[in-house]
Design a protein around this motif. Sequence first.
Motif, PDB file in Angstrom:
ATOM      1  N   SER A  17       0.846  -1.186   0.000  1.00 45.92           N
ATOM      2  CA  SER A  17       0.000   0.000   0.000  1.00 45.92           C
ATOM      3  C   SER A  17       0.888   1.244   0.000  1.00 45.92           C
ATOM      4  O   SER A  17       2.079   1.182   0.327  1.00 45.92           O
ATOM      5  CB  SER A  17      -0.904   0.008   1.236  1.00 45.92           C
ATOM      6  N   SER A  18       0.301   2.351  -0.372  1.00 47.69           N
ATOM      7  CA  SER A  18       1.061   3.608  -0.379  1.00 47.69           C
ATOM      8  C   SER A  18       1.641   3.891   0.997  1.00 47.69           C
ATOM      9  O   SER A  18       2.791   4.318   1.124  1.00 47.69           O
ATOM     10  CB  SER A  18       0.160   4.761  -0.835  1.00 47.69           C
TER      11      SER A  18
ATOM     12  N   LYS B 204     -10.011  -1.334  -1.924  1.00 46.18           N
ATOM     13  CA  LYS B 204      -8.574  -1.520  -1.677  1.00 46.18           C
ATOM     14  C   LYS B 204      -8.335  -1.414  -0.166  1.00 46.18           C
ATOM     15  O   LYS B 204      -9.142  -0.857   0.575  1.00 46.18           O
ATOM     16  CB  LYS B 204      -7.763  -0.449  -2.418  1.00 46.18           C
ATOM     17  N   GLU B 205      -7.193  -1.927   0.278  1.00 41.72           N
ATOM     18  CA  GLU B 205      -6.888  -1.998   1.704  1.00 41.72           C
ATOM     19  C   GLU B 205      -6.639  -0.613   2.319  1.00 41.72           C
ATOM     20  O   GLU B 205      -6.310   0.338   1.609  1.00 41.72           O
ATOM     21  CB  GLU B 205      -5.678  -2.902   1.940  1.00 41.72           C
TER      22      GLU B 205
ATOM     23  N   SER C   5      -3.987   2.414   1.360  1.00 38.97           N
ATOM     24  CA  SER C   5      -3.853   2.549  -0.084  1.00 38.97           C
ATOM     25  C   SER C   5      -4.246   3.959  -0.519  1.00 38.97           C
ATOM     26  O   SER C   5      -5.234   4.511  -0.044  1.00 38.97           O
ATOM     27  CB  SER C   5      -4.773   1.519  -0.761  1.00 38.97           C
TER      28      SER C   5
ATOM     29  N   THR D  99      -5.400   4.655  -3.411  1.00 38.44           N
ATOM     30  CA  THR D  99      -6.667   4.476  -4.119  1.00 38.44           C
ATOM     31  C   THR D  99      -7.828   4.519  -3.127  1.00 38.44           C
ATOM     32  O   THR D  99      -8.839   5.183  -3.359  1.00 38.44           O
ATOM     33  CB  THR D  99      -6.680   3.141  -4.891  1.00 38.44           C
ATOM     34  N   ARG D 100      -7.670   3.816  -2.021  1.00 39.24           N
ATOM     35  CA  ARG D 100      -8.749   3.797  -1.021  1.00 39.24           C
ATOM     36  C   ARG D 100      -9.004   5.199  -0.484  1.00 39.24           C
ATOM     37  O   ARG D 100     -10.155   5.616  -0.342  1.00 39.24           O
ATOM     38  CB  ARG D 100      -8.401   2.861   0.129  1.00 39.24           C
TER      39      ARG D 100
ATOM     40  N   SER E 293      -5.672  -6.001  -0.958  1.00 39.27           N
ATOM     41  CA  SER E 293      -4.589  -5.220  -1.551  1.00 39.27           C
ATOM     42  C   SER E 293      -4.347  -5.648  -2.994  1.00 39.27           C
ATOM     43  O   SER E 293      -3.606  -5.004  -3.716  1.00 39.27           O
ATOM     44  CB  SER E 293      -3.303  -5.416  -0.744  1.00 39.27           C
TER      45      SER E 293
ATOM     46  N   THR F  96      -5.221  -6.125  -6.748  1.00 35.30           N
ATOM     47  CA  THR F  96      -6.089  -5.652  -7.831  1.00 35.30           C
ATOM     48  C   THR F  96      -6.577  -6.812  -8.695  1.00 35.30           C
ATOM     49  O   THR F  96      -7.717  -6.801  -9.163  1.00 35.30           O
ATOM     50  CB  THR F  96      -5.353  -4.605  -8.690  1.00 35.30           C
TER      51      THR F  96
END
Length: 170
Positions: free
Chosen positions: A5-6, A71-72, A75, A77-78, A99, A101
Amino acid sequence: LYEGSSLDMTHSLLDFKNEVAVIAKAADLPEVIFSPFSKEEMAVIVPPGHALTRKKSVSFKELAKEPFIMKEIGSGTRKLVEQAFANANCEPNILMETSNTEFIKQLVQRGDGISIVVKEAVSVELRERKLAQVSLKGSKIYLDVSIAYLKDQHLSPPARAFVETLRKLR
């Protein structure tokens, strides 16, 4: 090459496990430089034939009624998707978090729920009609992707070369 994740990847910089990360900004940290790299268009994905495909466009309030594969936590995206739902004064009906895709794509194809992912990650499935995309009412949403590294750390020659290559690709 590591993935996560980011937030995980940002922590890997702080823990000196990685010198450079290509991530969506998940947290503001003064010790990390986030240099803009790209803007990735997001896609609302549903199984082919889903009721939402018959609409010209959908709102986040309509998406909130569907089982959502998210998404987790951590993230980028989340964070973006949660903010979009919050801006519409609603919350997603989260069926599952992951997590992965590829797993999200499989679950949506099976009809287990819907999701929002980076459009490029589903381009093949959209072209092959294994997934369908639904347009959002209003404007499209984009994920800001950055090149991240520690502010006060001197990058090794390979890391510097990697960052320069990424900047040329930008």
